[in-house]
Design an enzyme around this catalytic site. Sequence first.
Site, PDB file in Angstrom:
ATOM      1  N   ARG A 102      55.989  49.182  54.436  1.00 27.56           N
ATOM      2  CA  ARG A 102      56.074  47.796  53.953  1.00 27.56           C
ATOM      3  C   ARG A 102      57.555  47.490  53.798  1.00 27.56           C
ATOM      4  O   ARG A 102      58.253  48.141  53.022  1.00 27.56           O
ATOM      5  CB  ARG A 102      55.348  47.650  52.611  1.00 27.56           C
ATOM      6  CG  ARG A 102      55.632  46.315  51.936  1.00 27.56           C
ATOM      7  CD  ARG A 102      54.723  46.013  50.781  1.00 27.56           C
ATOM      8  NE  ARG A 102      53.406  45.611  51.262  1.00 27.56           N
ATOM      9  CZ  ARG A 102      52.504  44.975  50.528  1.00 27.56           C
ATOM     10  NH1 ARG A 102      52.788  44.652  49.281  1.00 27.56           N
ATOM     11  NH2 ARG A 102      51.331  44.654  51.032  1.00 27.56           N
ATOM     12  N   HIS A 129      51.097  40.598  58.353  1.00 26.93           N
ATOM     13  CA  HIS A 129      50.376  41.492  57.430  1.00 26.93           C
ATOM     14  C   HIS A 129      49.015  41.835  58.079  1.00 26.93           C
ATOM     15  O   HIS A 129      47.962  41.435  57.582  1.00 26.93           O
ATOM     16  CB  HIS A 129      50.186  40.782  56.079  1.00 26.93           C
ATOM     17  CG  HIS A 129      49.750  41.681  54.967  1.00 26.93           C
ATOM     18  ND1 HIS A 129      49.718  43.056  55.075  1.00 26.93           N
ATOM     19  CD2 HIS A 129      49.318  41.394  53.704  1.00 26.93           C
ATOM     20  CE1 HIS A 129      49.303  43.564  53.919  1.00 26.93           C
ATOM     21  NE2 HIS A 129      49.037  42.589  53.083  1.00 26.93           N
ATOM     22  N   GLN A 132      45.772  43.445  56.300  1.00 29.90           N
ATOM     23  CA  GLN A 132      45.021  42.529  55.435  1.00 29.90           C
ATOM     24  C   GLN A 132      43.947  41.797  56.236  1.00 29.90           C
ATOM     25  O   GLN A 132      42.832  41.578  55.770  1.00 29.90           O
ATOM     26  CB  GLN A 132      45.991  41.507  54.803  1.00 29.90           C
ATOM     27  CG  GLN A 132      45.304  40.493  53.912  1.00 29.90           C
ATOM     28  CD  GLN A 132      44.742  41.090  52.636  1.00 29.90           C
ATOM     29  OE1 GLN A 132      45.455  41.794  51.922  1.00 29.90           O
ATOM     30  NE2 GLN A 132      43.474  40.836  52.344  1.00 29.90           N
ATOM     31  N   ASP A 223      47.575  31.499  50.469  1.00 27.37           N
ATOM     32  CA  ASP A 223      48.401  32.632  50.041  1.00 27.37           C
ATOM     33  C   ASP A 223      49.494  32.071  49.136  1.00 27.37           C
ATOM     34  O   ASP A 223      49.707  30.852  49.075  1.00 27.37           O
ATOM     35  CB  ASP A 223      48.998  33.330  51.287  1.00 27.37           C
ATOM     36  CG  ASP A 223      49.823  34.570  50.946  1.00 27.37           C
ATOM     37  OD1 ASP A 223      49.595  35.151  49.865  1.00 27.37           O
ATOM     38  OD2 ASP A 223      50.691  34.953  51.758  1.00 27.37           O
ATOM     39  N   CYS A 263      44.272  36.929  49.909  1.00 27.24           N
ATOM     40  CA  CYS A 263      44.706  38.323  50.053  1.00 27.24           C
ATOM     41  C   CYS A 263      45.123  38.931  48.718  1.00 27.24           C
ATOM     42  O   CYS A 263      45.156  40.148  48.593  1.00 27.24           O
ATOM     43  CB  CYS A 263      45.846  38.411  51.070  1.00 27.24           C
ATOM     44  SG  CYS A 263      47.358  37.570  50.560  1.00 27.24           S
ATOM     45  N   ARG A 291      40.135  46.463  51.803  1.00 24.47           N
ATOM     46  CA  ARG A 291      41.391  47.026  52.281  1.00 24.47           C
ATOM     47  C   ARG A 291      41.222  48.533  52.456  1.00 24.47           C
ATOM     48  O   ARG A 291      41.678  49.112  53.434  1.00 24.47           O
ATOM     49  CB  ARG A 291      42.528  46.734  51.275  1.00 24.47           C
ATOM     50  CG  ARG A 291      42.914  45.270  51.151  1.00 24.47           C
ATOM     51  CD  ARG A 291      43.595  44.768  52.400  1.00 24.47           C
ATOM     52  NE  ARG A 291      44.751  45.585  52.745  1.00 24.47           N
ATOM     53  CZ  ARG A 291      45.957  45.463  52.185  1.00 24.47           C
ATOM     54  NH1 ARG A 291      46.193  44.529  51.293  1.00 24.47           N
ATOM     55  NH2 ARG A 291      46.964  46.250  52.557  1.00 24.47           N
TER      56      ARG A 291
HETATM   57  N1  NVA Z   1      52.830  36.427  51.723  1.00 25.16           N
HETATM   58  C1  NVA Z   1      52.758  37.401  50.664  1.00 25.16           C
HETATM   59  C2  NVA Z   1      51.619  38.334  50.867  1.00 25.16           C
HETATM   60  C3  NVA Z   1      51.389  39.319  49.751  1.00 25.16           C
HETATM   61  C4  NVA Z   1      50.292  40.284  50.026  1.00 25.16           C
HETATM   62  C5  NVA Z   1      54.060  38.151  50.566  1.00 25.16           C
HETATM   63  O1  NVA Z   1      54.620  38.506  51.623  1.00 25.16           O
HETATM   64  O2  NVA Z   1      54.555  38.359  49.470  1.00 25.16           O
HETATM   65  N1   CP Z   2      47.264  41.818  49.609  1.00 26.22           N
HETATM   66  C1   CP Z   2      48.183  42.780  49.450  1.00 26.22           C
HETATM   67  O1   CP Z   2      48.754  43.296  50.408  1.00 26.22           O
HETATM   68  O2   CP Z   2      48.377  43.144  48.167  1.00 26.22           O
HETATM   69  P1   CP Z   2      49.534  44.079  47.613  1.00 26.22           P
HETATM   70  O3   CP Z   2      50.827  43.335  47.756  1.00 26.22           O
HETATM   71  O4   CP Z   2      49.162  44.335  46.177  1.00 26.22           O
HETATM   72  O5   CP Z   2      49.570  45.348  48.395  1.00 26.22           O
END
Ligand code: NVA
Ligand code: CP
Length: 306
Positions: A102, A129, A132, A223, A263, A291
């Site tokens: 990540r 992502h 997800q 989101d 998500c 997930r």
């Molecule tokens: N768009 C959000 C998704 C979190 C799972 C982010 O990147 O923070």
């Molecule tokens: N939806 C998701 O990826 O959640 P986290 O940021 O908690 O991993």
Amino acid sequence: MRHFLTLKDFTKEEILEIIDLGLEIKKDLKNGIHKDYMPKKTLAMIFEKSSTRTRVSFETGIYQLGGHGLFLSNRDIHLGRGEPVKDTARVISSMCDMVMIRTFEHSKLEEFASFSKVPVINGLTDSYHPVQLLADYMTMIEYGVAEGAKVAYVGDGNNMTHSWLMLAAKLGFELRIATPVGYEVDSKILEDAYALAKISGAKIFVSNDPKEAIKGATVVTTDTWASMGQEDEKEERVKVFAGYMVDDLMMCLAEKNAKFLHCLPAYRGQEVSESVLEGHADIVFDEAENRLHAQKGLMVWLDRQR
Ligand code: NVA
Ligand code: CP
């Protein structure tokens, strides 16, 4: 060997095969059957951003498959203090069997993958992502809304939106996206999605009108308005995105039994109202649980390609 960096690199059949495998492993788990699909295999999990679901699901998932997960935050490994990505990739992939990352720039993930000797999974970048979306589509199948889906995405044109675009374009369903002006999806990714949609038959519409997007939708999703890394823009975004909250009035425009997906983490009173989120809590928290199951399917699938 395959990496899982975006859904763009996977065929419809492969995406559905991964989800099916996840569903099969989920069924076994619910029946108390544990199969060691990946005995003694290790998954390195590199986190340069926070996470609840991604960390817990991957760490639990690899353990349930008979393997072991290593949580590596950028506070712990030298990548966080400047060791080159290519060196980190060569070292970690010489000792571990799979890597999940990540991070911020998608190019960093690509660079890591190009130097890795083992499969690399995108656990979220600024651009995509995809894990997800495996869970989201698994949830749509379970709730009977995958077939003939009309999905409305209302909010920021971000990594989630880009992943929805790729999923729709590959699987061939209808996707309507509504974002505020200036917060649209990446034009190159949209172009790619349109090109893929010609092959799959997907119908993709983008606008700045949330009501138009939601009208008649069978699945509504959104989101956060400020993704990780955009914390400084939060105040400004809350103003710009006013009118884009998925609330009961918005949901009334969707099909009668439309489902709502998120998500998570969710910001109640911003992209979604408390009432919509709690009113659809069953599906939203099943989506979160999926997930675990979808990613177990993914890890086993990738491991079998080696
Ligand atoms: N768009 C959000 C998704 C979190 C799972 C982010 O990147 O923070
Ligand atoms: N939806 C998701 O990826 O959640 P986290 O940021 O908690 O991993």
